[in-house]
Enzyme design. Sequence first.
Site, short mmCIF file in Angstrom:
data_model
loop_
_atom_site.label_atom_id
_atom_site.label_comp_id
_atom_site.label_asym_id
_atom_site.label_seq_id
_atom_site.Cartn_x
_atom_site.Cartn_y
_atom_site.Cartn_z
N CYS A 58 -2.41 0.02 9.10
CA CYS A 58 -1.59 -1.18 8.91
C CYS A 58 -0.17 -0.96 9.42
O CYS A 58 0.74 -0.72 8.62
CB CYS A 58 -1.54 -1.54 7.44
SG CYS A 58 -3.10 -2.10 6.79
N CYS B 109 -0.58 6.11 7.13
CA CYS B 109 -1.90 5.76 7.64
C CYS B 109 -1.74 4.98 8.95
O CYS B 109 -0.84 4.19 9.10
CB CYS B 109 -2.61 4.93 6.59
SG CYS B 109 -4.00 4.00 7.18
N TYR C 123 -21.12 -10.80 26.79
CA TYR C 123 -20.70 -9.78 25.82
C TYR C 123 -21.07 -10.28 24.42
O TYR C 123 -20.23 -10.38 23.53
CB TYR C 123 -19.19 -9.51 25.88
CG TYR C 123 -18.65 -9.24 27.27
CD1 TYR C 123 -18.58 -7.94 27.77
CD2 TYR C 123 -18.21 -10.29 28.08
CE1 TYR C 123 -18.08 -7.69 29.04
CE2 TYR C 123 -17.71 -10.04 29.36
CZ TYR C 123 -17.64 -8.75 29.83
OH TYR C 123 -17.15 -8.52 31.08
N CYS D 41 -8.47 1.30 -0.17
CA CYS D 41 -7.77 0.65 0.94
C CYS D 41 -7.66 -0.83 0.62
O CYS D 41 -8.66 -1.49 0.36
CB CYS D 41 -8.51 0.84 2.24
SG CYS D 41 -7.77 -0.15 3.56
N CYS E 56 -9.69 -9.87 22.44
CA CYS E 56 -9.01 -9.03 21.45
C CYS E 56 -7.87 -8.25 22.09
O CYS E 56 -7.32 -7.34 21.49
CB CYS E 56 -10.01 -8.10 20.76
SG CYS E 56 -10.93 -7.08 21.90
N CYS F 24 0.84 -1.20 0.00
CA CYS F 24 0.00 0.00 0.00
C CYS F 24 0.88 1.25 0.00
O CYS F 24 1.77 1.38 0.84
CB CYS F 24 -0.91 0.00 1.22
SG CYS F 24 -1.82 1.54 1.40
N1 SAH Z 1 -19.37 -11.68 20.83
C1 SAH Z 1 -19.76 -10.65 19.91
C2 SAH Z 1 -19.36 -9.24 20.31
C3 SAH Z 1 -18.02 -9.08 20.95
S1 SAH Z 1 -17.49 -7.38 21.09
C4 SAH Z 1 -19.27 -10.98 18.51
O1 SAH Z 1 -18.37 -11.78 18.35
O2 SAH Z 1 -19.79 -10.44 17.55
C5 SAH Z 1 -17.78 -7.03 22.79
C6 SAH Z 1 -19.21 -6.66 23.10
O3 SAH Z 1 -19.30 -6.39 24.49
C7 SAH Z 1 -19.72 -5.41 22.41
O4 SAH Z 1 -20.90 -5.75 21.71
C8 SAH Z 1 -20.03 -4.45 23.57
O5 SAH Z 1 -21.15 -3.64 23.33
C9 SAH Z 1 -20.28 -5.38 24.72
N2 SAH Z 1 -20.04 -4.87 26.09
C10 SAH Z 1 -19.14 -3.97 26.51
N3 SAH Z 1 -19.16 -3.87 27.85
C11 SAH Z 1 -20.09 -4.74 28.29
C12 SAH Z 1 -20.56 -5.11 29.60
N4 SAH Z 1 -20.07 -4.56 30.70
N5 SAH Z 1 -21.51 -6.06 29.69
C13 SAH Z 1 -22.02 -6.64 28.56
N6 SAH Z 1 -21.63 -6.33 27.31
C14 SAH Z 1 -20.67 -5.39 27.17
#
Ligand code: SAH
Length: 470
Positions: free
Chosen positions: A80, A77, A326, A162, A425, A71
Site C-alpha cells: 500500500c 510493506c 486476453y 492485512c 492496468c 495499517c
Molecule cells: N480479461 C481477463 C484477464 C485479464 S489479465 C479478466 O478480466 O479476468 C490478462 C490476461 O492475458 C492473462 O490471463 C494472461 O495470461 C493473458 N495473456 C498474456 N499475454 C497474452 C498473449 N500474448 N495472448 C493472449 N493472452 C495473453
Amino acid sequence: MNKNDIYEVKIDDISEDGSGIGHVEGMAVFVKDTVTGDVAEIKIIKAKKNYAYGRLMRLITPSPYRTEAPCPIARQCGGCTLQHMDYKAQLEYKVKKVENCLKRIGGIDDPQNLFEEMLGMDENPFRFRNKMQFPIGIDKEGKAVLGFYAQRTHSIIPVEDCMTGHGVNKYIIEAVKKYIDGKRVSVYDEESGTGLLRHLITRTGFSTGELMVALVINGEDIPAKEEFIKSVEEAVEQYNSENVGKESVLKSVMLNFNREKTNRIIGYESKAVYGRDYIYDYIGDIKFKISVESFFQINPYQTGRLYGKALMYAGLTGRETVWDMYCGIGTISLFLSKQARKVYGVEIVPQAIRDAKENARLNGINNTEFYVGKAEDVVPEIYSSGKDGSHADVVVVDPPRKGCDEKLLETLILMKPERIVYVSCDPATLARDIKILSESGEYRLVRYSVCDMFSHSGHVESCVLLERLK
Ligand code: SAH
C-alpha cells in the site's frame, strides 16, 4: 547536489511507486512517505546525474491530502504505497496519471474533455481483496512468521492481518503459525532451496462466502495433516462467531506442489485435502468456478463496475460478433455474451481457457468460443482464414501490463471493428497503443473512465472506448 545535503522541498507530484516528487534546483528528488502538498525537510541519500533520492527528515507543513495510514506496517510493506494519502486524493492522483499518459505518450491534446468518470470505491476502501498470498518464514527466535516481502526484497515483514484482505485471514494466519511452531514443521529457505512450507494462499468468494486455504509446499505432503485441517476449521469457526452476518464457509483446503527453486509462487500441481478443489463466486449474475491457480480479478466490488463500463462502451444490441482478447477465464467474454450474437475469446494460458469453457457451461452460455494461444498469433490466422470470427463488430482487449502486441493491433485495424474497448492496468502502455491505433487514421479515442481496483496502491485501471472513423 550531494549525499547528506539537507533541503527544504515542496512535494508537487507522486511517482509510479508512490514516492513524493519535489524539485531542488530544477532537479527531481524522490522522497518516500511524502505526498503532494507536503513541505518537508529532506536529506539526500543518493544523487544521480538527473535526479536524486531523499529521505524524509521532518514535515514542515503537512499536506492537506495527508492522512494517518491505518495499517501499522504500511511504511515497510511494499503493497500500500499510498495509504498515507487521503482516499479522495488517491483517486485524483490516479485520474491525473491516466490523463498525463494520454497527453504525453498518447498524443491526445485535451484528454480531460474525453474523461467520463472515476469509478472509486464507494465505501471504506479496505477489506476488498479476494486473494492473498503470504510467504512463510522463520524469525530470529525460530518462530513462524507470515507476511509480505518488503519492497524489492525477500525479507518478510510479519503481518497479523492485512487490512486490504478478508477478515478471516487473520485467523488462518494464526492457525498456520501455531501449526508450524507446534508440530515443528520446516519452512522453505530460498537460499538453499530446502524446507517444506513456502506460502499460504487464501481465496474468498465475496458473494458466496466460500473460502479456500492453500499451502504451497516444497514436498509431497505435510505432517499432521488432519490436525492442520482441524485447526483451519476451528479458525474459521472462531472468525464466524465474532463476525456474525459475514460468515466464511470453508469449502477447500489445498496443497499446491512447488518443488522448484524459483520466484514463482504457485506450482503446476495441486490437490484438495479437504472439500473440493475450487470455490464459486459471482460477478454480477455470472457464476465462476475458481481454482487455486486461476486468474480472477482481485477486487470483487469493483470488477462488476469495470466490466459494466466495458459493456456500456461495447454498445451491444444482441447482433454483434465480439472478440475478447486476453480473456483469462472468460470473465469479460461471459459478461458480454448475453448481449451479443457471439463472443470469441483468446488467452495464452491453457488452464484458463479450460476454466472459461467450464464457466460458460456452468452458466448455460453457448454463444462463446475460446482459443488457446497468443492473441497476436491466433487472431491474424483467423482473420486471414476468412472463417466465422474473422470479422468483429466490437473488440475488447484486456492485456497484461506490457500492453498489446503490435501485430495484434495491426490485425485489429484490418478487422475494422466499429468499436474497440480497451481495459488496461497500465496507462503508459495503454497510451502507447492508443497512439498506434489513432495514427493508423482508422480509430479515435472517444471516451474513457478510470477505475480504482487496487486502493492504496499506485496501480491504475482504466477503460477506454475507441471508435472507427467512417
Ligand atoms: N480479461 C481477463 C484477464 C485479464 S489479465 C479478466 O478480466 O479476468 C490478462 C490476461 O492475458 C492473462 O490471463 C494472461 O495470461 C493473458 N495473456 C498474456 N499475454 C497474452 C498473449 N500474448 N495472448 C493472449 N493472452 C495473453
